[in-house]
Every structure is written in C-alpha cells, then in structure tokens.
Design an enzyme around this catalytic site. Structure first.
Site: not given
Ligand code: SF4
Length: 344
Positions: A94, A107, A114, A118, A121, A332
């Site tokens: 995206e 963005c 990923c 985190c 996220c 975000c």
């Molecule tokens: Fe990866 Fe999401 Fe952490 Fe960014 S916030 S590094 S996209 S897991």
C-alpha cells in the site's frame, strides 16, 4: 512474454547506459531513458518517441517500463487516499497520499509485510513477505493520480526501510538525482526503528531526514512493544545519531505512539527528555489507532496534551501529529495490504 522481461524502472543512469550499450545502442540513450522514466514518467517503451523505432523494438524485446498500476484505491473523508499495488511477492502493498493545505505527501512502502514484529502494527502482524524492488518503490510515486503534484515523501508505509537498505538507497538516488526526479532530499523523510548498521549507511550516504520510531524510553518496556529492541537497542541508535549534525538542513525526529497506561506517564516524558538531551530534534506524539486483538489502547487526548506540554517545557519540541485516513485504515500502523480489512 511480458513476465520474463526485465524492468527499466529502478535503474540508475549508469545502469541505463549499460543497458543501452548491451543492446548496441549509443550510451546517450541511457540519458534519454532516464528522462522518459523519471521526468516524463511514461508507462510504455512506445511512448519514448525520440528513440528510433528500431531502438524501441530492441528495448521492447527484453524490457518493459515496469510500472505497477493500482488494483484498488480508497478515498478517506479527509482527502487521504490509499492505493493498493501488486507486488512480485504475490502479496499486495500500500501507498498513502496525504493532502494538506500546500502539500501532497506520499507515504511509501519498502517491504511486503515486515520482520520487525512491533506489537502495535498491522503490517508487523502479517509477517515478512519480501523486499520491494527499487522499481516497485519508484512505481508508487509514478502510479498514483497525484504523481505530478507530490511535494513530499515519507518512507513510513509497510516495512522497515533500512531492512531493505540497498533498494531503498537506490530509490532515494533516483528521487534526488538531477537525471531522476531531482527532488531535494529535504522533501523526503525515512522512518526506521533504527536498524544498525544500515542506519549508519543511510546517514552517511544520503541527506534525507530521519524519523526514529522510539515509542518508549525504557529498554525493557520498549522490548515488550518492539522485539527488535533486543537486536538494535535504542540506546545504541541514539548514540549513533548523536554523532551526526542535525543543526542544519537535515532533521531528525522521534515517533512516539501513545498507549494508555503503558508509555504515557510523567516518568516516560522525563526519561525521553533525558535520552534526547543535546540533540536538535522534534518528538511527534501519535495517537494509537486500535487494531484487532490487541491489549493496547490509545491514551486519552488530555494525557497526550499533558505529555506534550511536559516535554515542551524541557526545551525539546513535541507536537501531536494529526491522524489522517483512519476511516480507510490508512493511518500509522494500520496498513495491512489487505483490502477493506474490518476492525472488530
Ligand atoms: Fe515493521 Fe510495523 Fe514495526 Fe514499522 S511499525 S518496523 S512496519 S512492524
């Protein structure tokens, strides 16, 4: 077959010259290709009308331009637009376009999924599907409807850009080179959790602004929010950043998403100030957007404001970032690459 052809997009000037020479075309064709790709932003080799028909045919036998068209576009009530693009990994990625009074910011994503995991996220939840090619990063800039009116770019979409350092640096070169988009590096910000040693390479090799995802000044607490704290301790990240000059054109900022009763106390504000003291920087406080099956919840706005005021009174600037595109899951931490995923 189109699938077997290579992409012209994503190559730098030297590589485009090599491609031209390898096809028996003059080296200056490389410069013409760069013009067509990055200034005129054509979508097909046929549109490169200052190349002879024979040259275009030779190119077309082995190459395509390599633009990915959006497979879905969603518009938010606040004007933010989310674009879904195909990716060579088979999953979708995206890009988000955020309009403002005098700005249009893209963005961009740098990875499909990923690895960083985190806890807050959606992208982290889906796991890692692969690195975007340089062409797939640049294609996001060209494919969106607002391509010609873009003023700024943030590498804050899906993925950790410094975990795909080679392709991200190649994309930044294309965006900032005279033969490329010719953007000032001041128009670009890269956001990272602080992947060492790729961060050093980024700081040495570009002049692009840096935003570090900090989120908690206490290492043990940060570890529970961001597992990669173990591999890339924030203390080491800050130590490295303090070796660079951010008093001139280049800026560093710190992203701080505020979780209710997790990282929003006075002790956190004071520790944050201690950690960043001596660094010319700004802190962006971000309201957390609820994601499914998470124990984390957003701090109340009053707490966020008090947190901001406490930091500001220490001499470091903190601002509360306006949330955009929440209704289309474009804010975000909400990017998932899945169309219209429903929140519970
Ligand atoms: Fe990866 Fe999401 Fe952490 Fe960014 S916030 S590094 S996209 S897991």
């Amino acid at each position: 077959m189109v699938e077997n052809k290579k992409k012209l997009l994503g190559n730098n000037l030297a590589q485009l010259k090599e491609i031209a020479l390898s096809l028996g075309l003059p080296a200056f064709t490389g410069k013409q290709l760069a013009d067509w790709l990055y200034k005129k932003k054509v979508t097909s080799i046929d549109q490169m009308t200052n190349l002879s028909k024979a040259a275009r045919e030779k190119l077309s036998q082995e190459y395509i331009v390599g633009i990915d068209k959006a497979i879905d576009i969603q518009a938010s009530s606040d004007g933010t637009k989310k674009y879904l693009f195909p990716c060579h990994t088979g999953s979708a990625i995206e890009a988000v376009m955020i309009p403002d009074a005098d700005r249009a910011t893209i963005c961009v994503s740098s990875q499909a999924g990923c690895k960083m995991g985190c806890k807050f996220c959606m992208t982290g939840r889906q796991g890692f599907k692969g690195n975007l090619e340089t062409a797939e990063i640049i294609s996001q800039f060209i494919s969106i409807d607002e391509s010609d009116s873009l003023t700024n770019a943030v590498f804050m979409g899906m993925g950790e850009p410094l975990d795909n350092i080679d392709n991200v640096l190649a994309a930044i070169e294309i965006l900032t080179a005279d033969w490329g988009f010719a953007w000032s590096p001041k128009r670009i910000t890269l956001s990272s959790i602080g992947v060492l040693p790729a961060l050093k390479r980024f700081l040495d090799e570009t002049k692009v602004h840096l935003a570090i995802s900090l989120h908690d000044p206490f290492p043990q607490e940060r570890l529970s929010l961001m597992p990669m704290q173990k591999a890339f301790p924030i203390e080491e990240v800050i130590k490295l950043i303090k070796k660079y000059d951010f008093t001139g054109q280049r800026r560093v900022s710190f992203e701080y998403t505020m979780f209710n009763r997790v990282n929003d106390t006075k002790q956190h504000a004071d520790a944050l100030v201690r950690m960043l003291r001596g660094l010319e920087c700004r802190i962006n406080l971000i309201r957390f957007h609820a994601i499914p099956d998470s124990e984390l919840s957003p701090s109340p706005m009053l707490i966020i404001e008090q947190f901001r005021d406490r930091i500001n009174s220490s001499g470091i600037t903190a601002t509360i970032r306006a949330s955009r595109g929440e209704d289309i899951l474009a804010a975000c931490g909400m990017l998932s690459g899945k169309q219209k995923q429903q929140l519970q």
